[in-house]
Motif scaffolding. Structure first.
Motif, PDB file in Angstrom:
ATOM      1  N   PRO A 197       2.841   2.980   4.314  1.00  0.00           N
ATOM      2  CA  PRO A 197       3.987   3.536   5.188  1.00  0.00           C
ATOM      3  C   PRO A 197       3.372   4.316   6.509  1.00  0.00           C
ATOM      4  O   PRO A 197       2.128   4.697   6.418  1.00  0.00           O
ATOM      5  CB  PRO A 197       4.381   4.849   4.232  1.00  0.00           C
ATOM      6  CG  PRO A 197       3.924   4.442   2.709  1.00  0.00           C
ATOM      7  CD  PRO A 197       2.573   3.595   2.972  1.00  0.00           C
ATOM      8  N   ILE A 198       4.148   4.362   7.268  1.00  0.00           N
ATOM      9  CA  ILE A 198       3.859   4.926   8.613  1.00  0.00           C
ATOM     10  C   ILE A 198       4.320   6.404   8.612  1.00  0.00           C
ATOM     11  O   ILE A 198       3.851   7.395   9.068  1.00  0.00           O
ATOM     12  CB  ILE A 198       4.576   4.254   9.769  1.00  0.00           C
ATOM     13  CG1 ILE A 198       3.848   2.915   9.971  1.00  0.00           C
ATOM     14  CG2 ILE A 198       4.504   5.079  11.031  1.00  0.00           C
ATOM     15  CD1 ILE A 198       2.539   2.932  10.520  1.00  0.00           C
ATOM     16  N   LEU A 199       5.768   6.730   7.797  1.00  0.00           N
ATOM     17  CA  LEU A 199       6.373   7.930   7.570  1.00  0.00           C
ATOM     18  C   LEU A 199       5.663   8.534   6.477  1.00  0.00           C
ATOM     19  O   LEU A 199       5.903   8.210   5.359  1.00  0.00           O
ATOM     20  CB  LEU A 199       7.643   7.780   7.559  1.00  0.00           C
ATOM     21  CG  LEU A 199       8.367   7.491   8.857  1.00  0.00           C
ATOM     22  CD1 LEU A 199       9.815   7.173   8.553  1.00  0.00           C
ATOM     23  CD2 LEU A 199       8.348   8.570   9.779  1.00  0.00           C
ATOM     24  N   THR A 200       4.554   9.376   6.510  1.00  0.00           N
ATOM     25  CA  THR A 200       3.738   9.838   5.372  1.00  0.00           C
ATOM     26  C   THR A 200       3.867  11.432   5.287  1.00  0.00           C
ATOM     27  O   THR A 200       4.534  11.933   6.127  1.00  0.00           O
ATOM     28  CB  THR A 200       2.566   9.387   5.491  1.00  0.00           C
ATOM     29  OG1 THR A 200       1.937   9.922   6.246  1.00  0.00           O
ATOM     30  CG2 THR A 200       2.358   7.979   5.415  1.00  0.00           C
ATOM     31  N   LYS A 201       3.181  11.947   4.328  1.00  0.00           N
ATOM     32  CA  LYS A 201       2.987  13.461   4.120  1.00  0.00           C
ATOM     33  C   LYS A 201       2.009  13.934   4.930  1.00  0.00           C
ATOM     34  O   LYS A 201       0.798  13.415   5.074  1.00  0.00           O
ATOM     35  CB  LYS A 201       2.781  13.607   2.680  1.00  0.00           C
ATOM     36  CG  LYS A 201       2.681  15.143   2.423  1.00  0.00           C
ATOM     37  CD  LYS A 201       2.432  15.029   0.762  1.00  0.00           C
ATOM     38  CE  LYS A 201       1.821  16.362   0.334  1.00  0.00           C
ATOM     39  NZ  LYS A 201       2.926  17.445   0.091  1.00  0.00           N
ATOM     40  N   VAL A 235       6.972  14.173  12.351  1.00  0.00           N
ATOM     41  CA  VAL A 235       8.241  13.341  12.852  1.00  0.00           C
ATOM     42  C   VAL A 235       9.317  14.260  11.635  1.00  0.00           C
ATOM     43  O   VAL A 235       9.246  14.335  10.689  1.00  0.00           O
ATOM     44  CB  VAL A 235       8.413  11.875  12.245  1.00  0.00           C
ATOM     45  CG1 VAL A 235       9.619  11.428  12.489  1.00  0.00           C
ATOM     46  CG2 VAL A 235       7.100  11.217  12.780  1.00  0.00           C
ATOM     47  N   TYR A 251       7.666  14.402   8.376  1.00  0.00           N
ATOM     48  CA  TYR A 251       6.612  13.512   8.129  1.00  0.00           C
ATOM     49  C   TYR A 251       5.585  13.435   8.942  1.00  0.00           C
ATOM     50  O   TYR A 251       5.800  14.116  10.019  1.00  0.00           O
ATOM     51  CB  TYR A 251       7.345  11.950   8.374  1.00  0.00           C
ATOM     52  CG  TYR A 251       8.781  11.621   7.497  1.00  0.00           C
ATOM     53  CD1 TYR A 251       8.488  11.148   6.190  1.00  0.00           C
ATOM     54  CD2 TYR A 251      10.168  11.688   8.419  1.00  0.00           C
ATOM     55  CE1 TYR A 251       9.865  10.894   5.567  1.00  0.00           C
ATOM     56  CE2 TYR A 251      11.015  11.460   7.769  1.00  0.00           C
ATOM     57  CZ  TYR A 251      11.311  11.183   6.161  1.00  0.00           C
ATOM     58  OH  TYR A 251      12.186  10.814   5.761  1.00  0.00           O
ATOM     59  N   LEU A 277       2.824  11.006  10.972  1.00  0.00           N
ATOM     60  CA  LEU A 277       2.005   9.657  10.906  1.00  0.00           C
ATOM     61  C   LEU A 277       0.584   9.563  10.468  1.00  0.00           C
ATOM     62  O   LEU A 277      -0.008  10.635  10.827  1.00  0.00           O
ATOM     63  CB  LEU A 277       2.040   9.157  12.574  1.00  0.00           C
ATOM     64  CG  LEU A 277       3.388   9.279  13.146  1.00  0.00           C
ATOM     65  CD1 LEU A 277       3.431   8.876  14.748  1.00  0.00           C
ATOM     66  CD2 LEU A 277       4.537   8.595  12.369  1.00  0.00           C
TER      67      LEU A 277
END
Lengths: 589, 589
Positions: A167-171, A182, A192, A194
């Motif tokens: 994923p690009i939207l991560t923790k 984000v 999120y 990156l």
């Protein structure tokens, strides 16, 4: 499909063929009632001739065209007379006589000429990136980037790796560089991040039983940028289960060998040199040594240990060292003024000064000669293997300053004195890295690489007793003085990961809060695993023989992280912010 | 390298070999003083036997192991007695007698069993995704995803395309879905947007002279999610210069043919059917028709144009239509109650009701029969090619409601009545899309695809006079009722792009503000260009025969855009927000 041939690949074999060409007008010349244009497409250039004997109408249209017009031409390939051969063009033995021309699109005069060598300001070139990219040097760079990427993939595919997307939207997690965040619309107040790298996801892929993963992965770091950094960059990301560090290094170097062979047709000899971190520092003053030339550091602390020369004495007394570079045969070429300039250079790296001696008529001469005993001078000459005409440049200071300043001075002199064979591709591994770095200011250890790196097995015990001396089971790949990337064997046992967090000053609660999912995953059959990550942009830069990372990225950002072409970042509407539940923190709100 | 063999690939050819195996314990059974385990690695399963006659020590260690322990085993491959062959295992004719076993890592009892068929709640499986991914069904899906991706790349590489990377940190633009935003630290108050697609960048790549670009590109849409949507998804993104829409469709279908052949060993016949949008709507009530079965819409407005039946009459008078589905031979199988359920079903799509007739004993029977003349009944039977025993289901309404409700009812009946041949891969192109859609509420046109889509040339003139009737030079690729993606020829002339923005209600100022860089780029020799973008996740879903898009994404997000494994999104520190110059818009601040 049309019968279109690629303009720049036409050869004598196409003579007499009718061809349909589409491309850009690189240049137009009018000569003796004829018009000549160099037509450009992605494959190169070809000369097209408009001759009223063949088509008056085409000639008249050709009179209207200007540079960078997009045109479609019907014509016939003819051989040139030998006297008009153009050896600078691949298509220089032929030309195309135009029967018809259609103007597909016009062009205003471009803001700068499209030519190989350019001194146009980079900001202007970035604003008009789509024009800059038409230059053949950049066209070639992105072809090379494509070839390199495919060569890497083919190697890994053949070796049983699966390409997988993380994923690009991560923790967001601490303990690294600064995250890009984000805001979440669905979960107001939450964010999120990156990914700075797919590190934890690739470890989770190993825990998922895939064993061999790779990805050409986009990564993000919100750091202040230097010439060789970009806010988003691409890394060749690899992870494996059950492989040792030796096996991972061996696999990686076979991959790089194949890439360099395919892309540059250069043979890299394997196995690559593996150099312990401390040796790299001692010999080259750098953890990413450029081994294409000598000029190694010479350590003379033992020789001058009892010196009465205060500069040497105090460096050694304070736990530092004295080292020198022997600049062979250059004594006569460096004036006092020249050496003053070098002194200014090393001061940037924290050195207080640059002592020097010249060996002339078998005697060490220079301002510090009088402070040294004959025995010390002899010892220096012997250690430095100095010959008549050599220039010795000394730094005496804390170890880190000696390494940094002489390491940098070595590189500078290597370039200035033309000691570097630019055709060489000197890869090597740097190994035996320290696991931890102590931060004096914060009074705690930090992970030198990241907190998931495994210590080497023999040093497990020292994690409690002497953390600073624990070596990491980690390795960096270096090419010509650049770090291409690196990797490590990861911690795969929960107890060790917990211990590591503890050494880094995490409370158990903090560790659970940030990395609870990892700690839990380690309890469900996590295999031993490790991997490597290499910076693709930097690989391309070195393979393409370029020095600017931005030339290897299609749409790069400036040092202030701006995209000058599309004008990003930019303001957004209040409606957008309201939906995200955030406000700007400006003074007037 | 070790002499390790992949566990699941051992065959009778390996009998008598000594092997080093590493993997996970799938199952342990104790039987008659022996211990049997099924050892699993990425290639599959093999049975390992612990026998005290060979190694008492190994047996004793084996007594400690549990499911999902990670072990290393030294052993010898032996043939099984024929009576103990296990035909369910690829390795079922052999087993491995263990000489040594090392426990590499332990495992707690997993929260759910690792087996092909599972009814475990999806939330739990997503939280422990690394365990769920060990199931062979998911392992196979991600191998298929890898193969598919490589097949696509190989096709495009061979066709002269360059793989190129476009930015993830881009400019926010309106006229699409909702953007994910990224606050800029260096430029407080400004934001990047994550790309909904690389649309403008791939057009700029064409303006840069590269002619053939592709990317397996990550895209982002901050929309409310349905079962077949994810906040980040992957598309096969392609753009070319100088190619016509016919050529792009032809190239794309050859690509898909190759993929399906390589991955599924199924032959797709080319050229694919090309169906105009209006035909797709008329025949299937859908712009993404599932053509694996018939049950097409039958239009009877002309037959009942003069009907006194009020429902038909008012639909036609209001500009709508009357259409039906002929459910062949099912008259006897649908009770009044069954039809009531279908009525409820179409009401979801806006239909006010579902009229019906049954052809029994050569007579149309049913509640509406009495409102129809003999001539109308004959006309209906003829148009519907109705035979005795057929059930006719009518919707009379606005055109869009007739299409939507009968299209959905057709799909439902196709499934319920088992009319669909699940082994078929029915690709087709839908073409001749409307360029614009009028939004009644906002009183303006919107781009049906995006504002960069070119009208078909013959309709250029109608952009001013009759925008609603202008067709786009666009095409969608449909497979088995799913839209895989689509593309178009783009506008490449500044005048046309300006006109398009005007039709969409932009002032010149707004157009310049948002898309000034594009308008400017069109002035510097932009070539004619077009392309296509296909949803990779959906392609994988269909090739893998799955119905849940999340099964095709390694670490997917839930319907509320959460990652249950890492717990993203999450709260971040105030320090992070301060650096970005933003505040949370909560009530208590």
């Amino acid at each position: 499909m049309s019968n279109r041939l690629l303009d720049g690949t036409l050869t004598e074999e196409n003579i007499d063929q009718n061809v349909l060409l589409k491309g850009w007008v690189q240049k137009r010349r009018d000569l003796g009632g004829l018009i000549f244009i160099d037509l450009r497409d992605k494959s190169g250039l070809v000369q097209v001739v408009f001759n009223p004997d063949f088509s008056q109408e085409a000639l008249e249209t050709a009179e209207k065209i200007r540079s960078e017009y997009v045109v479609e031409i019907n014509g016939q390939v003819v051989g040139r007379e030998e006297s008009t051969y153009n050896p600078a063009m691949k298509t220089g033995k032929i030309e195309v006589i135009a029967n018809e021309i259609t103007i597909l699109n016009k062009s205003k005069t471009p803001p700068f000429a499209i030519q190989d060598e350019t001194d146009v300001a980079e900001d202007l070139r970035l604003k008009y990136r789509y024009i800059d990219l038409r230059r053949s040097a950049l066209q070639e760079t992105f072809k090379l980037r494509h070839q390199t990427t495919q060569a890497i993939r083919n190697f890994l595919n053949d070796d049983g790796f699966l390409e997988m997307e993380t994923p690009i939207l991560t923790k967001s997690t601490p303990e690294g560089a600064r995250d890009y965040l984000v805001p979440s619309r669905v979960h107001p107040g939450e964010f999120y991040a990156l990914p700075q790298s797919p590190q934890l996801f690739k470890q989770l892929i190993m825990m998922s039983g895939f064993e061999k993963y790779y990805q050409i992965a986009r990564c993000f770091r919100d750091e202040d940028l230097r010439a060789d950094r970009q806010p988003e960059f691409t890394q060749v990301d690899i992870e494996t289960s059950f492989m040792t560090s030796d096996e991972i290094m061996e696999m990686t170097e076979r991959m790089m060998q194949k890439v360099v062979k395919e892309v540059k047709d250069i043979d890299i000899e394997l196995p690559l040199v593996r150099m312990p971190y401390q040796e790299a520092m001692d010999r080259f003053g750098s953890d990413k040594p450029d081994t294409r030339f000598g000029l190694e550091l010479v350590h003379v602390s033992d020789v001058v240990a009892a010196s009465t020369f205060k500069v040497f004495q105090s460096a050694i007394d304070n736990g530092g060292k004295v080292a020198l570079l022997n600049v062979k045969g250059e004594a006569g070429n460096f004036s006092r003024k020249d050496i003053d300039k070098l002194t200014d250079f090393v001061k940037v790296y924290g050195a207080k000064g640059l002592a020097w001696l010249k060996l002339e008529d078998n005697e060490l001469k220079g301002p510090i000669a009088k402070f040294l005993t004959e025995e010390e001078k002899e010892g220096i000459v012997k250690k430095a293997e100095a010959k008549d005409g050599d220039l010795l440049l000394f730094v005496a200071d804390k170890n880190s300053i000696v390494y940094d300043s002489l390491g940098a001075l070595r590189l500078k002199l290597g370039k200035d004195l033309d000691l570097i064979d630019e055709s060489k591709f000197n890869f090597l591994w740097v190994t035996d890295w320290p696991l931890l770095e102590y931060d004096e200011e914060q009074g705690r250890f930090f992970a030198a690489h990241h907190p998931f790196t495994s210590p080497v097995e023999e040093d497990y015990d020292k994690l409690d007793s002497d953390p600073a001396s624990v070596r990491a089971n980690a390795y960096d790949l270096v090419l010509n003085g650049y770090e291409l990337g690196g990797g490590s064997i990861r911690i795969y046992q929960k107890e060790m990961q917990n211990k590591m967090f503890k050494v880094l000053g995490f409370t158990q609660e903090e560790a659970e809060e940030q990395f609870g999912f990892l700690l839990e995953a380690l309890e469900y059959g996590a295999p031993p695993h490790g991997g490597v990550a290499l910076g693709l942009d930097r690989i391309i830069m070195l393979l393409a023989g370029r020095s600017n990372l931005r030339d290897t990225i299609l749409f790069p950002k400036t040092a202030s992280a701006s995209d000058l072409l599309t004008a990003a970042p930019s303001a957004v509407s209040n409606a957008q912010l309201n939906e995200l539940g955030i406000r700007l923190d400006s003074k007037d709100q």
